[in-house]
Design a protein around this motif. Sequence first.
Motif, PDB file in Angstrom:
ATOM      1  N   GLU A 281       2.322   1.808  -3.400  1.00  0.00           N
ATOM      2  CA  GLU A 281       1.292   2.310  -4.306  1.00  0.00           C
ATOM      3  C   GLU A 281       1.162   3.831  -4.161  1.00  0.00           C
ATOM      4  OE1 GLU A 281      -3.017   0.970  -3.990  1.00  0.00           O
ATOM      5  OE2 GLU A 281      -1.912  -0.842  -4.551  1.00  0.00           O
ATOM      6  N   HIS A 282       1.163   4.301  -2.923  1.00  0.00           N
ATOM      7  CA  HIS A 282       1.007   5.738  -2.678  1.00  0.00           C
ATOM      8  C   HIS A 282       2.250   6.525  -3.092  1.00  0.00           C
ATOM      9  CE1 HIS A 282      -2.899   5.296  -1.049  1.00  0.00           C
ATOM     10  NE2 HIS A 282      -2.497   4.510  -0.059  1.00  0.00           N
ATOM     11  N   SER A 283       3.412   5.869  -3.025  1.00  0.00           N
ATOM     12  CA  SER A 283       4.644   6.606  -3.345  1.00  0.00           C
ATOM     13  C   SER A 283       4.764   6.841  -4.848  1.00  0.00           C
ATOM     14  CB  SER A 283       5.870   5.864  -2.820  1.00  0.00           C
ATOM     15  OG  SER A 283       6.124   4.723  -3.628  1.00  0.00           O
ATOM     16  N   GLY A 284       4.107   6.018  -5.667  1.00  0.00           N
ATOM     17  CA  GLY A 284       4.170   6.216  -7.120  1.00  0.00           C
ATOM     18  C   GLY A 284       5.379   5.519  -7.709  1.00  0.00           C
TER      19      GLY A 284
ATOM     20  N   ARG B 229       2.405   0.308 -11.532  1.00  0.00           N
ATOM     21  CA  ARG B 229       1.386  -0.053 -10.545  1.00  0.00           C
ATOM     22  C   ARG B 229       1.870  -1.221  -9.696  1.00  0.00           C
ATOM     23  NH1 ARG B 229      -3.173  -0.703 -14.949  1.00  0.00           N
ATOM     24  NH2 ARG B 229      -3.241   1.478 -15.584  1.00  0.00           N
TER      25      ARG B 229
ATOM     26  N   THR C  10       0.840  -1.199   0.000  1.00  0.00           N
ATOM     27  CA  THR C  10       0.000   0.000   0.000  1.00  0.00           C
ATOM     28  C   THR C  10       0.878   1.253   0.000  1.00  0.00           C
ATOM     29  OG1 THR C  10      -1.620  -1.248   1.255  1.00  0.00           O
ATOM     30  CG2 THR C  10      -1.928   1.136   1.173  1.00  0.00           C
ATOM     31  N   ALA C  11       1.933   1.235   0.809  1.00  0.00           N
ATOM     32  CA  ALA C  11       2.838   2.391   0.869  1.00  0.00           C
ATOM     33  C   ALA C  11       3.491   2.623  -0.493  1.00  0.00           C
ATOM     34  CB  ALA C  11       3.903   2.166   1.935  1.00  0.00           C
TER      35      ALA C  11
END
Length: 521
Positions: free
Chosen positions: A118-121, A506, A115-116
Amino acid sequence: MLKNVSSEAAIPEVSDIIVEGGKIVDGTGFTCYHGDVEIHNGRIAKIGDLKDVRAVQRINAFGLVVAPGFIDIHTHADEEIANHPLAQNYLQQGVTTIVGGNCGDSIYPIGEKLTALEHSGLGINFAILIGHATIRKQVMGMADRVATSEEVRQMKDLLAKAMEQGAFGMSTGLYYAPGSYSKTDEVTELARVAARYGGIYASHIRDESDYNIGLVAAVKEAIEIGEKAGIPVQISHLKALGKPVWSKSAEILDLIKAARARGVDVAFDQYPYIASGTDLAGAVVPRWAQAGGEARMKERLRALSSRDKIRAEMLASIEKRGGPDKLFIATYAPDPGLEGKHLGEIGRIKGMAPVDAAIELLFSGGADVISFNMLDEDLIRMMKSPFGMIGSDGSLVRFGESVPHPRYYGTFPRILGNYVREDGLLSLEEAIRKMTSAPANRLGLSDRGLIREGMIADLTVFNPATVKDKATFEKPHQYPEGIDYVIVNGQLAVSGGEWTGIRAGRVLYRQKAQKAESRKR
Ligand SMILES: [Zn+2]
């Protein structure tokens, strides 16, 4: 509901990208054909003669090959991807998806960590396996013994949770501590859990040489686990490491073929180099000396009662790997001046025997090593097998830092330049299949790995006449040549050979639908 509500269905949309006039090698292994590829909303919208289709951007691919983005089924990027999320050293090889968590070690707990990320890009697609050693450490630390039934139950729970969180399977590193402390039964029990979720079993097998049970028996063990647990087996970085097992490739490929003939789904991956890379302790320190972890290992190296025995076994391991002059230090944080030098030279610099120099490096935090210990003959025989895929066994790196194995920069272009164009060992179509649809099928990625209408637009456009790896053991930090365009989820990550730095990747999760299906069966 992809279209804007105000747009009229009758007015054709302007597509995002058209890749024009390339030779399409679609990933199936079948003969290439010429055509244009339209990319829209992150997917391959159409393939054919698209001269009249309007697009925001047209890529001239005349004389170039258009292939699905390469999928690297074997990396160790799961720690480093947080530091290097843009993944330049893989994108520039044409790789659009990497799989981490191999050889028994993964980030943990994977749900939170993914999840982290994913948020970092991310710049690249990232999928993960859950490491057996990782969960074993959670339950029983570095204990050198068989797991109790209660401990196995706990490991199964952790594994099931990781599979629920999207892992694509379980990896083991049965050569390394603490994986080496587990017996076949423990691994089989756990593999059954991964099988229930439609996952794979990827293994750095117990022995790639003649350190313990031997290469042939280790391949048999991997097959046995697959057969008993009913799970696809992916033998990681298949190789015959060290003189005692040279030329054994024919025998192990026969074992794989025979297993497949009786319905066991066994495949493997390999990297195109005859030198391997690992950490110094993993390469030369006996496993019994590593029980309990690094602090205990140092105690044993200090204690008079055990020091000589460890030293003698280390000497034997160094010889098995070709001797001190064949063992190069790749990364050594306390003194980067030693990076790129072999153990013999470091011994001379320090005025001590090479084995004692190795012990000194172990005391100051350890090092990564590269050793030249394989035969071309074996590598080539494996590469010709239709059951092999390509995996770099590398990771993400900062440009110019340390002396990593050149496979970090060169694996995929090296296959295309060296083994396809120069040596003619593989057809272009077959090489691309090994890098795309084969790993996609393995992982159950049903919408990647092929150039087909409707598939996700991960594409690599390269020049078959010039594609070439440039990274060497002396100078690994060199990007390859001839990889001109790399498209990740419909966006240009490399354009005209230049890396764009875009975050189009992704986190990929094992498809839930697959799990439901396999439960129904
Ligand atoms: Zn490994």
